[in-house]
Design a protein around this motif. Structure first.
Motif, short mmCIF file in Angstrom:
data_model
loop_
_atom_site.label_atom_id
_atom_site.label_comp_id
_atom_site.label_asym_id
_atom_site.label_seq_id
_atom_site.Cartn_x
_atom_site.Cartn_y
_atom_site.Cartn_z
N PHE A 294 -10.14 -26.01 -8.19
CA PHE A 294 -10.63 -24.76 -8.73
C PHE A 294 -9.48 -24.01 -9.41
O PHE A 294 -8.38 -23.91 -8.87
CB PHE A 294 -11.23 -23.89 -7.62
CG PHE A 294 -11.91 -22.64 -8.13
CD1 PHE A 294 -13.26 -22.64 -8.39
CD2 PHE A 294 -11.18 -21.49 -8.37
CE1 PHE A 294 -13.89 -21.50 -8.86
CE2 PHE A 294 -11.79 -20.35 -8.85
CZ PHE A 294 -13.16 -20.34 -9.10
N GLY A 295 -9.77 -23.49 -10.58
CA GLY A 295 -8.75 -22.74 -11.29
C GLY A 295 -9.39 -21.63 -12.13
O GLY A 295 -10.58 -21.68 -12.45
N TRP A 296 -8.61 -20.63 -12.43
CA TRP A 296 -9.07 -19.54 -13.29
C TRP A 296 -7.91 -19.15 -14.21
O TRP A 296 -6.74 -19.39 -13.91
CB TRP A 296 -9.54 -18.34 -12.47
CG TRP A 296 -8.43 -17.57 -11.81
CD1 TRP A 296 -7.82 -17.88 -10.63
CD2 TRP A 296 -7.78 -16.40 -12.31
NE1 TRP A 296 -6.84 -16.98 -10.34
CE2 TRP A 296 -6.78 -16.04 -11.36
CE3 TRP A 296 -7.92 -15.62 -13.44
CZ2 TRP A 296 -5.95 -14.94 -11.53
CZ3 TRP A 296 -7.11 -14.51 -13.62
CH2 TRP A 296 -6.15 -14.18 -12.68
N TYR B 147 -7.06 -8.23 1.58
CA TYR B 147 -7.51 -9.08 0.49
C TYR B 147 -8.90 -8.60 0.02
O TYR B 147 -9.55 -7.79 0.70
CB TYR B 147 -7.58 -10.54 0.91
CG TYR B 147 -6.27 -11.28 0.74
CD1 TYR B 147 -6.13 -12.28 -0.21
CD2 TYR B 147 -5.17 -10.98 1.54
CE1 TYR B 147 -4.92 -12.95 -0.37
CE2 TYR B 147 -3.97 -11.64 1.39
CZ TYR B 147 -3.85 -12.63 0.43
OH TYR B 147 -2.66 -13.29 0.27
N ALA B 148 -9.36 -9.14 -1.12
CA ALA B 148 -10.66 -8.75 -1.65
C ALA B 148 -11.19 -9.86 -2.55
O ALA B 148 -10.42 -10.70 -3.06
CB ALA B 148 -10.55 -7.44 -2.45
N HIS B 149 -12.51 -9.86 -2.72
CA HIS B 149 -13.17 -10.74 -3.68
C HIS B 149 -13.38 -9.96 -4.97
O HIS B 149 -13.85 -8.82 -4.95
CB HIS B 149 -14.52 -11.23 -3.16
CG HIS B 149 -14.40 -12.10 -1.94
ND1 HIS B 149 -13.28 -12.85 -1.65
CD2 HIS B 149 -15.28 -12.35 -0.92
CE1 HIS B 149 -13.46 -13.51 -0.53
NE2 HIS B 149 -14.67 -13.23 -0.06
N LEU B 150 -13.09 -10.60 -6.10
CA LEU B 150 -13.25 -9.97 -7.41
C LEU B 150 -14.39 -10.69 -8.13
O LEU B 150 -14.33 -11.91 -8.35
CB LEU B 150 -11.95 -10.09 -8.21
CG LEU B 150 -11.91 -9.40 -9.58
CD1 LEU B 150 -12.03 -7.89 -9.43
CD2 LEU B 150 -10.62 -9.77 -10.31
N THR B 151 -15.43 -9.95 -8.51
CA THR B 151 -16.59 -10.52 -9.18
C THR B 151 -16.79 -9.84 -10.53
O THR B 151 -16.83 -8.62 -10.60
CB THR B 151 -17.87 -10.34 -8.33
OG1 THR B 151 -17.67 -10.93 -7.05
CG2 THR B 151 -19.06 -10.99 -9.01
N SER C 60 -22.52 -14.43 -13.58
CA SER C 60 -21.37 -13.82 -12.91
C SER C 60 -20.53 -14.89 -12.24
O SER C 60 -21.01 -16.00 -11.97
CB SER C 60 -21.84 -12.80 -11.87
OG SER C 60 -22.59 -13.44 -10.85
N GLN C 61 -19.27 -14.55 -11.98
CA GLN C 61 -18.37 -15.44 -11.27
C GLN C 61 -17.54 -14.64 -10.29
O GLN C 61 -17.19 -13.49 -10.55
CB GLN C 61 -17.44 -16.17 -12.25
CG GLN C 61 -18.14 -17.13 -13.18
CD GLN C 61 -18.78 -18.29 -12.46
OE1 GLN C 61 -18.31 -18.71 -11.39
NE2 GLN C 61 -19.85 -18.82 -13.04
N THR C 62 -17.22 -15.26 -9.16
CA THR C 62 -16.43 -14.60 -8.11
C THR C 62 -15.11 -15.33 -7.93
O THR C 62 -15.08 -16.55 -7.77
CB THR C 62 -17.20 -14.57 -6.79
OG1 THR C 62 -18.39 -13.80 -6.94
CG2 THR C 62 -16.34 -13.95 -5.69
N LEU C 63 -14.03 -14.57 -7.95
CA LEU C 63 -12.70 -15.07 -7.64
C LEU C 63 -12.34 -14.57 -6.24
O LEU C 63 -12.20 -13.36 -6.03
CB LEU C 63 -11.69 -14.59 -8.67
CG LEU C 63 -12.01 -14.97 -10.12
CD1 LEU C 63 -10.98 -14.38 -11.07
CD2 LEU C 63 -12.06 -16.48 -10.28
#
Length: 523
Positions: A438-440, A482-486, A493-496
């Motif tokens: 997985f990469g962004w 920490y947090a999820h970024l959507t 939509s995509q979630t990091l």
């Protein structure tokens, strides 16, 4: 004087090519038009499609028929089927009778409905896609169906059946030409220059598109349960196995492998057949420059579809390569403009997706250039934090001992524990492998993610078209800071996952600021 088009089905066209009449008038709209009588077939097909879509609503009635079938006369099922067919034809004729449409230089209007009247008005400037579908029953008459999707719609809003092909083509061009594009002065001239190019898929590539497509396997997964309710195994397979028990005891593993391969080959053949029906004669036409770059795809064996959109309306690009694609060295490329409709019937999709079903490495490189994507070589993909492994790995670690104890108590054999341990190692390796792959990344114009273990999927979203960016924290994430970024766009939509909180807030601020400062058109 303004140009507009009018259709008159009561007179014959004098031109051999059935070209549309172009009328100039001071009036703002053409008279209300009625579709040709042949389009009754279209309305019949639409009623049948609705039956298939809402088939689950008839399950209780079918169950009642099965339970009480022994007490029914033989003619009752035939009477029900006949009544449905007659009712479908009558309803279709009434829908055709009350269907009217008209348009002017900026709007199309539809009047329809038998009891509940519907009036639909659609501005050309909101149109995302316009598709021509030359259905097999309309092609001999030189007519087609004009299907239109608009910005923000959940599905297809407008279908005008039975148009003359030339009229539908001109109307589609008129719809797609109505744009509000902000271009710099030095871009205006270059954007108005027309460049035309065509990409054609040979028949062999259409076959390869079927080989790499997963739709047949998805359909198989969907129909497995209904097939299980027909008791095929109990009525046919089980008696055969009992009659040949001695032979199967000696060659059971060979027969098992052969059966699996047979099903797999059958699915591939069905997928290839579906690809030929859908993509035969595939041609991708490209014209214009810059934001006014236009793409038009035409394909189909029985029903010929012509789908068009402009680059400025792009919301997402998807590049996919599965295991079979890797073996064939082919990719599937698609561009999307709207959020997929969630309640479509199986097989009803495809109108909102535009692309090439099978592309070589050279063609993918050309398409990436056409859609202004960075080259695929040495992209700086970033991995997520190792904390992203925490959730799935933790659940797997908790459930594995429970499964091992349960299986051992039921079987009493230590070999069962070995199989559980092996399964744990394999699943854990898959989880780690998916995280590793997985990469962004973000570039000046795009946000992208890459995922897939054995294959690969790349999803590219224009940064200036992001609609919403959320930061989400649960109890565990708050403890870890920490947090999820959507991020949300018009095409999904995509979630990091598992970003340090400060980093997530920084990215949220940067991306929202980029959207606010961008002067590029949204659609």
């Amino acid at each position: 004087m303004q140009k507009r088009y009018s259709i008159d089905y009561s007179t014959k066209w004098r031109s051999k090519n059935s070209r549309a009449r172009v009328m100039t008038s001071e009036s703002s709209a053409s008279p209300w038009q009625k579709t040709a009588a042949i389009t009754i077939v279209f309305f019949i097909a639409r009623e049948i499609k609705r039956l298939v879509t809402n088939f689950s609503n008839f399950v209780p009635l079918l169950a009642l028929g099965v339970v009480g079938g022994k007490n029914m006369a033989d003619w009752v099922p035939w009477a029900i089927a006949g009544a449905y067919l007659i009712g479908t034809v009558v309803v279709a004729i009434l829908h055709w009778h009350y269907y009217r449409f008209q348009w002017d230089d900026a709007t199309i209007r539809i009047r329809s409905g038998i009891v509940n009247k519907e009036h639909l008005t659609l501005k050309f400037e909101r149109i995302q896609q316009a598709e021509l579908k030359q259905a097999w029953y309309l092609r001999p008459f030189g007519r087609t169906i004009l299907a239109v999707d608009s910005a923000g719609s959940k599905g297809q809003e407008v279908e005008i059946p039975g148009l003359e092909l030339a009229v539908a083509t001109d109307l589609r061009q008129q719809m797609l030409a109505t744009q509000h594009v902000t271009t710099a002065p030095n871009q205006a001239d270059s954007a108005s220059l027309e460049e035309t190019d065509a990409i054609r898929l040979p028949f062999a590539e259409v076959v390869r598109a079927g080989l790499i497509d997963n739709m047949a396997f998805v359909v198989l997964a969907v129909i497995v349960y209904p097939l299980s309710q027909l008791k095929v195994f109990e009525n046919y397979i089980e008696p055969y196995l009992e009659a040949h028990a001695s032979e199967l005891a000696d060659n059971g593993w060979v027969i098992g492998i052969a059966s699996v391969l047979s099903v797999f080959i059958l699915m591939l053949l069905l997928s290839v057949l579906a690809s030929i029906i859908r993509y035969y004669g595939f041609t991708l036409q490209l014209s214009g420059r810059g934001l006014k770059r236009k793409f038009q795809a035409r394909s189909g064996l029985f029903t010929i579809r012509t789908l068009s959109f402009q680059y400025q309306k792009l919301q997402r690009v998807r590049i996919r390569q599965n295991i079979r694609g890797k073996l064939l060295k082919r990719w599937a490329f698609s561009a999307r403009q709207l959020q997929p409709q969630q309640n479509k019937a199986p097989g009803a999709g495809g109108r909102q997706v535009f692309g090439v079903p099978a592309a070589t490495a050279e063609l993918i490189a050309q398409l990436r250039s056409e859609f202004k994507l960075p080259a695929n070589q040495k992209l700086p993909w970033r991995r997520l934090s190792p904390f992203a492994l925490l959730g799935k790995s933790l659940w797997l670690a908790l459930l594995t001992p429970i499964a091992a104890i349960t299986i051992y108590l039921n079987s009493g054999e230590l070999i069962a524990l070995v199989w559980v341990a092996l399964a744990y190692v394999v699943l854990q390796a898959i989880i780690i492998g998916r995280w590793w792959r997985f990469g962004w990344l973000e570039t000046g114009d795009w946000l992208a993610i890459r995922k897939g273990l054995f294959g690969e999927v790349q999803l590219w979203y224009p940064r200036h078209k992001l609609q919403q960016i959320d930061i989400r924290q649960g109890p565990l994430l708050r403890m870890l800071s920490y947090a999820h970024l959507t991020y949300f766009g018009a095409a999904g939509s995509q979630t990091l996952a598992y970003f340090p909180l400060k980093r997530a807030q920084q990215l949220q601020h940067q991306w929202l600021e980029h959207v606010a400062q961008s002067r590029q058109p949204w659609f």
